[in-house]
Motif scaffolding. Structure first.
Motif, PDB file in Angstrom:
ATOM      1  N   ALA A 274     -33.156  26.225 -16.496  1.00 49.39           N
ATOM      2  CA  ALA A 274     -32.296  25.852 -15.365  1.00 49.39           C
ATOM      3  C   ALA A 274     -31.638  24.496 -15.571  1.00 49.39           C
ATOM      4  N   GLU A 275     -32.196  23.672 -16.463  1.00 47.95           N
ATOM      5  CA  GLU A 275     -31.664  22.335 -16.718  1.00 47.95           C
ATOM      6  C   GLU A 275     -30.763  22.279 -17.949  1.00 47.95           C
ATOM      7  N   TRP A 276     -30.579  23.407 -18.617  1.00 48.72           N
ATOM      8  CA  TRP A 276     -29.736  23.403 -19.813  1.00 48.72           C
ATOM      9  C   TRP A 276     -28.264  23.315 -19.410  1.00 48.72           C
ATOM     10  N   PRO A 277     -27.502  22.428 -20.014  1.00 52.72           N
ATOM     11  CA  PRO A 277     -26.064  22.361 -19.719  1.00 52.72           C
ATOM     12  C   PRO A 277     -25.339  23.533 -20.365  1.00 52.72           C
ATOM     13  N   ARG A 278     -24.115  23.725 -19.971  1.00 55.89           N
ATOM     14  CA  ARG A 278     -23.323  24.838 -20.522  1.00 55.89           C
ATOM     15  C   ARG A 278     -22.140  24.282 -21.303  1.00 55.89           C
ATOM     16  N   ALA A 279     -21.976  24.797 -22.506  1.00 54.08           N
ATOM     17  CA  ALA A 279     -20.839  24.416 -23.341  1.00 54.08           C
ATOM     18  C   ALA A 279     -19.623  25.228 -22.922  1.00 54.08           C
ATOM     19  N   PRO A 280     -18.436  24.693 -23.123  1.00 56.11           N
ATOM     20  CA  PRO A 280     -17.225  25.400 -22.687  1.00 56.11           C
ATOM     21  C   PRO A 280     -16.978  26.658 -23.503  1.00 56.11           C
ATOM     22  N   ALA A 281     -16.300  27.598 -22.885  1.00 58.01           N
ATOM     23  CA  ALA A 281     -15.890  28.800 -23.601  1.00 58.01           C
ATOM     24  C   ALA A 281     -14.799  28.440 -24.612  1.00 58.01           C
TER      25      ALA A 281
ATOM     26  N   LEU B 184     -25.762  29.284 -31.644  1.00 59.19           N
ATOM     27  CA  LEU B 184     -24.557  29.174 -32.461  1.00 59.19           C
ATOM     28  C   LEU B 184     -23.748  30.476 -32.435  1.00 59.19           C
ATOM     29  N   ASP B 185     -24.441  31.615 -32.449  1.00 57.85           N
ATOM     30  CA  ASP B 185     -23.750  32.906 -32.376  1.00 57.85           C
ATOM     31  C   ASP B 185     -22.988  33.030 -31.058  1.00 57.85           C
ATOM     32  N   ALA B 186     -23.625  32.603 -29.967  1.00 56.32           N
ATOM     33  CA  ALA B 186     -22.977  32.687 -28.660  1.00 56.32           C
ATOM     34  C   ALA B 186     -21.753  31.777 -28.594  1.00 56.32           C
ATOM     35  N   LEU B 187     -21.880  30.572 -29.143  1.00 48.59           N
ATOM     36  CA  LEU B 187     -20.744  29.656 -29.164  1.00 48.59           C
ATOM     37  C   LEU B 187     -19.596  30.213 -29.999  1.00 48.59           C
ATOM     38  N   ALA B 188     -19.942  30.773 -31.169  1.00 43.57           N
ATOM     39  CA  ALA B 188     -18.908  31.322 -32.064  1.00 43.57           C
ATOM     40  C   ALA B 188     -18.203  32.516 -31.440  1.00 43.57           C
ATOM     41  N   SER B 189     -18.881  33.212 -30.524  1.00 41.57           N
ATOM     42  CA  SER B 189     -18.267  34.374 -29.874  1.00 41.57           C
ATOM     43  C   SER B 189     -17.212  33.960 -28.850  1.00 41.57           C
ATOM     44  N   GLY B 190     -17.198  32.675 -28.494  1.00 47.00           N
ATOM     45  CA  GLY B 190     -16.205  32.180 -27.553  1.00 47.00           C
ATOM     46  C   GLY B 190     -16.652  32.181 -26.109  1.00 47.00           C
TER      47      GLY B 190
ATOM     48  N   ALA C 201     -14.245  23.435 -31.827  1.00 53.22           N
ATOM     49  CA  ALA C 201     -15.184  23.091 -32.898  1.00 53.22           C
ATOM     50  C   ALA C 201     -16.577  23.060 -32.307  1.00 53.22           C
ATOM     51  N   ILE C 202     -17.563  23.307 -33.166  1.00 58.12           N
ATOM     52  CA  ILE C 202     -18.982  23.195 -32.810  1.00 58.12           C
ATOM     53  C   ILE C 202     -19.568  22.137 -33.727  1.00 58.12           C
ATOM     54  N   VAL C 203     -20.161  21.101 -33.137  1.00 58.78           N
ATOM     55  CA  VAL C 203     -20.710  19.982 -33.909  1.00 58.78           C
ATOM     56  C   VAL C 203     -22.199  19.878 -33.619  1.00 58.78           C
ATOM     57  N   ILE C 204     -23.004  19.867 -34.674  1.00 60.88           N
ATOM     58  CA  ILE C 204     -24.442  19.715 -34.504  1.00 60.88           C
ATOM     59  C   ILE C 204     -24.908  18.533 -35.337  1.00 60.88           C
ATOM     60  N   GLU C 205     -25.669  17.640 -34.711  1.00 59.52           N
ATOM     61  CA  GLU C 205     -26.151  16.447 -35.411  1.00 59.52           C
ATOM     62  C   GLU C 205     -27.667  16.487 -35.542  1.00 59.52           C
ATOM     63  N   GLY C 206     -28.155  15.831 -36.590  1.00 57.09           N
ATOM     64  CA  GLY C 206     -29.589  15.747 -36.805  1.00 57.09           C
ATOM     65  C   GLY C 206     -29.887  14.886 -38.017  1.00 57.09           C
ATOM     66  N   TRP C 207     -31.094  14.358 -38.081  1.00 55.41           N
ATOM     67  CA  TRP C 207     -31.419  13.412 -39.137  1.00 55.41           C
ATOM     68  C   TRP C 207     -31.479  14.067 -40.509  1.00 55.41           C
ATOM     69  N   LEU C 208     -31.724  15.385 -40.577  1.00 61.51           N
ATOM     70  CA  LEU C 208     -31.918  16.024 -41.891  1.00 61.51           C
ATOM     71  C   LEU C 208     -30.857  17.060 -42.229  1.00 61.51           C
ATOM     72  N   MET C 209     -29.728  17.056 -41.517  1.00 60.10           N
ATOM     73  CA  MET C 209     -28.722  18.097 -41.734  1.00 60.10           C
ATOM     74  C   MET C 209     -28.244  18.114 -43.177  1.00 60.10           C
TER      75      MET C 209
END
Length: 307
Positions: A161-168, A136-142, A172-180
């Protein structure tokens, strides 16, 4: 959640481009006005309602907001979040809490040192919150950011090596989960509520460990959010069926074709989440907008903001 699936090949800028990652993952904000959705809206409209909510949050924010979306297992959160990848105007980095589960080895250590049920991924205490915070810190940094992935069929974290990359510079940053957004128990809850708790955690040690986690690391995670959206099932009673349907989809079959042993596994599995799912549906969670779904996942008239 330690779903031991059989091995199988699985699967602030201006003029934002159409570049959004489907990578599935707040301090509570002020209560929001309820979202208006006509009754009997087809389930396919959930992604559109989610997109409209995200758009409103982006428009009202001075910086890219961190948005958290909750919903019971099998409700369709991940599918709706993935649809944000088609947004024509916003770059939206999406994550799932599922993708930051502790590794299988780490959960086995917890099972040996705390309680055997800690091996099952999903409940509070089984997520790598430090990894999530760094992400989240890395995403917030842009910066363009690698998003963790978890392979549920192997019950372990996927190689980097299989992790996708989010855009710079996401809008918005959206995180989903059953207990959020779930809150710790307001008072001691000593009595088991299902067979799993009664037979495998009769003294409440595992449940107490979860409550301690909710009071610390998870509360700090919720504090980061700018807004919550709660997708409400009509009751926990539909969750076993929804999760069974999800299991069938994951294994490339239909619920009717699942073998009895797998159906029994799902019935036991959902009991790990029953207590906190019921707590969430009772409103003991961080404030947020609410979208209510019917027993077949159809959208109903949205409920009032809750907290």
């Amino acid at each position: 959640m330690a779903e031991h699936h059989p091995r199988a090949s699985a699967a602030h800028g201006s003029s934002p481009p159409r570049n959004i990652v489907d990578t599935h993952i707040a301090a509570p904000g002020p209560k929001e006005a309820p979202i208006t959705t006509p009754p009997d809206t087809p389930p396919a409209r959930l992604p559109a309602r989610l997109a409209a909510w995200v758009e409103a949050q982006v428009a009202a924010a001075a910086r890219p907001p961190l948005l958290m979306v909750s919903g019971a297992q099998g409700l369709g959160k991940s599918t709706a979040i993935a649809a944000l990848a088609a947004h024509p105007q916003l770059r939206i980095a999406t994550l799932s809490l599922d993708d930051v589960y502790l590794t299988q080895a780490a959960r086995q250590r917890l099972a040996a040192s705390i309680h055997p049920l800690c091996a099952t991924r999903g409940p509070p205490g089984t997520h790598d919150l430090a990894l999530l915070a760094d992400t989240l810190d890395a995403l917030a940094s842009g910066h363009e950011t690698a998003i963790p992935r978890f392979d549920k069929r192997l019950d372990d974290r996927a190689p980097k090596a299989e992790w996708p990359r989010a855009p710079a510079a996401p809008h918005a940053i959206v995180i989903e989960g059953w207990l959020m957004g779930v809150r710790p128990a307001p008072a001691p809850e000593p009595a088991p509520i299902n067979a799993l708790e009664a037979e495998e955690d009769p003294d409440g040690q595992w449940r107490g460990w979860q409550e301690a986690a909710l009071q610390s690391g998870y509360a700090q995670l919720w504090d980061r959010a700018d807004a919550f959206l709660h997708l409400d099932a009509p009751g926990f009673e539909v969750v076993p069926r929804w999760r069974l349907e999800q299991e069938a989809t994951l294994l490339g079959t239909t619920p009717a074709r699942l073998p009895p042993a797998r159906r029994a596994w799902v019935a036991r599995f959902v009991q790990h989440y029953e207590r906190l799912t019921r707590r969430m549906l009772a409103g003991h969670r961080r404030p947020g907008a609410v979208i209510r779904l019917g027993p077949n996942r159809q959208l109903l008239a949205d409920g009032p903001a809750q907290g």
